[in-house]
Design a protein around this motif. Sequence first.
Motif, PDB file in Angstrom:
ATOM      1  N   SER A 130      26.585  79.552   1.586  1.00 21.10           N
ATOM      2  CA  SER A 130      24.515  80.501   2.067  1.00 21.10           C
ATOM      3  C   SER A 130      24.392  79.791   2.292  1.00 21.10           C
ATOM      4  O   SER A 130      23.610  78.460   1.259  1.00 21.10           O
ATOM      5  N   TYR A 131      23.603  79.678   3.176  1.00 19.64           N
ATOM      6  CA  TYR A 131      22.386  78.949   3.678  1.00 19.64           C
ATOM      7  C   TYR A 131      20.760  79.407   4.413  1.00 19.64           C
ATOM      8  O   TYR A 131      20.915  79.917   5.610  1.00 19.64           O
ATOM      9  N   ASN A 132      19.552  78.602   4.175  1.00 17.98           N
ATOM     10  CA  ASN A 132      18.499  79.188   3.910  1.00 17.98           C
ATOM     11  C   ASN A 132      18.208  80.816   4.021  1.00 17.98           C
ATOM     12  O   ASN A 132      17.536  81.041   5.016  1.00 17.98           O
ATOM     13  N   GLN A 133      18.486  81.199   3.367  1.00 15.90           N
ATOM     14  CA  GLN A 133      18.679  83.085   3.409  1.00 15.90           C
ATOM     15  C   GLN A 133      18.895  83.631   1.689  1.00 15.90           C
ATOM     16  O   GLN A 133      19.776  82.928   0.630  1.00 15.90           O
ATOM     17  N   LEU A 134      17.942  84.618   1.250  1.00 13.29           N
ATOM     18  CA  LEU A 134      17.457  84.933   0.298  1.00 13.29           C
ATOM     19  C   LEU A 134      18.578  85.810  -0.511  1.00 13.29           C
ATOM     20  O   LEU A 134      18.314  85.958  -1.933  1.00 13.29           O
ATOM     21  N   SER A 135      19.270  86.480   0.591  1.00  9.82           N
ATOM     22  CA  SER A 135      20.118  87.392   0.428  1.00  9.82           C
ATOM     23  C   SER A 135      21.184  87.720   1.189  1.00  9.82           C
ATOM     24  O   SER A 135      20.765  87.330   2.524  1.00  9.82           O
ATOM     25  N   GLY A 136      22.185  88.353   1.128  1.00  9.68           N
ATOM     26  CA  GLY A 136      23.134  88.197   2.223  1.00  9.68           C
ATOM     27  C   GLY A 136      24.596  88.136   1.379  1.00  9.68           C
ATOM     28  O   GLY A 136      25.071  88.149   0.203  1.00  9.68           O
ATOM     29  N   GLY A 162      18.088  69.111  11.184  1.00 15.20           N
ATOM     30  CA  GLY A 162      20.291  68.755  10.874  1.00 15.20           C
ATOM     31  C   GLY A 162      20.214  68.860  10.071  1.00 15.20           C
ATOM     32  O   GLY A 162      20.669  70.316   9.867  1.00 15.20           O
ATOM     33  N   THR A 163      21.633  67.546   9.320  1.00 15.62           N
ATOM     34  CA  THR A 163      22.260  69.069   8.700  1.00 15.62           C
ATOM     35  C   THR A 163      21.921  69.303   7.388  1.00 15.62           C
ATOM     36  O   THR A 163      20.510  68.899   6.109  1.00 15.62           O
ATOM     37  N   PRO A 164      22.676  70.800   6.487  1.00 17.99           N
ATOM     38  CA  PRO A 164      22.135  70.742   5.476  1.00 17.99           C
ATOM     39  C   PRO A 164      22.177  70.090   4.750  1.00 17.99           C
ATOM     40  O   PRO A 164      22.680  69.153   4.729  1.00 17.99           O
ATOM     41  N   PRO A 165      20.674  70.000   3.672  1.00 15.37           N
ATOM     42  CA  PRO A 165      21.691  69.127   2.192  1.00 15.37           C
ATOM     43  C   PRO A 165      23.191  69.523   1.370  1.00 15.37           C
ATOM     44  O   PRO A 165      22.957  70.638   1.124  1.00 15.37           O
ATOM     45  N   GLY A 166      23.284  68.683   0.870  1.00 16.75           N
ATOM     46  CA  GLY A 166      23.553  68.667   0.014  1.00 16.75           C
ATOM     47  C   GLY A 166      23.922  69.658  -1.435  1.00 16.75           C
ATOM     48  O   GLY A 166      22.394  68.954  -1.868  1.00 16.75           O
ATOM     49  N   GLY A 167      25.240  70.374  -2.749  1.00 13.92           N
ATOM     50  CA  GLY A 167      24.568  70.222  -3.706  1.00 13.92           C
ATOM     51  C   GLY A 167      23.966  69.127  -4.882  1.00 13.92           C
ATOM     52  O   GLY A 167      24.271  69.847  -6.077  1.00 13.92           O
ATOM     53  N   CYS A 168      24.619  68.134  -3.919  1.00 17.24           N
ATOM     54  CA  CYS A 168      23.733  67.119  -5.712  1.00 17.24           C
ATOM     55  C   CYS A 168      22.688  66.220  -4.652  1.00 17.24           C
ATOM     56  O   CYS A 168      22.118  66.244  -3.926  1.00 17.24           O
ATOM     57  N   GLY A 169      22.185  65.056  -5.539  1.00 15.93           N
ATOM     58  CA  GLY A 169      21.685  64.220  -5.097  1.00 15.93           C
ATOM     59  C   GLY A 169      20.027  64.537  -5.342  1.00 15.93           C
ATOM     60  O   GLY A 169      19.587  64.534  -6.094  1.00 15.93           O
TER      61      GLY A 169
END
Length: 208
Positions: A130-136, A162-169
């Motif tokens: 999920s991307y950029n939503q608090l519920s879903g 642009g590209t959504p961020p990853g789960g690390c970094g």
Amino acid sequence: ASDSATIGHKLDCSCNGITINSTGSYVPDTPSPEGNQRIDYCIPTFSTHAYVTTSRINGFSTSGGTTNISNPDNGCPVNQRHDYSRYTNMVVTARQGGTFQFNATGGGHLAVYIDWNGDYDFSEANEMASYNQLSGTITIPDDAIPGTTRLRLIMFFWMGPGTPPGGCGSRPRGETEDYSITILPSIPETISLQNLNILSGQDSCFGA
């Protein structure tokens, strides 16, 4: 320890953190393990910690699973450092092909990551669930590996275009919370025999 350690390798030492391939800080479950300890998931780092309400998670819960997560009030006071929390003892359970709902409270832009194939990262294309939503609603892929794996929340202050961020970094500001998800095998389809006529070769006649 070898400087070429990767995910899945084991450590036999006292270790509070190790950076691998410049992708983030990896830590064992126990800082001073007895015997070999597997290197675990990366932990994102933030140059500015989640001091303010615009970049932190205050609560998280799920519904619709066989078991669900309820962590409604996990935020820290303003001006207190709070950039990583591990709640992997809290588990949502769902089947391959099934769904569950999630709800988060807080400020910022939320991304939800799930390690569907159990390879200790979130690099596959479908692992940003999920991307950029608090519920879903999240759907479990049919080919997700059964078992318990990681569910990660990252609240970003600003995701940008642009590209959504990853789960690390590393990110400028935000917070990470880790939970668990148990994936159950799908239930095979069954055939109802209620309206079937079972024919016997001796008792049935197929007219000429």
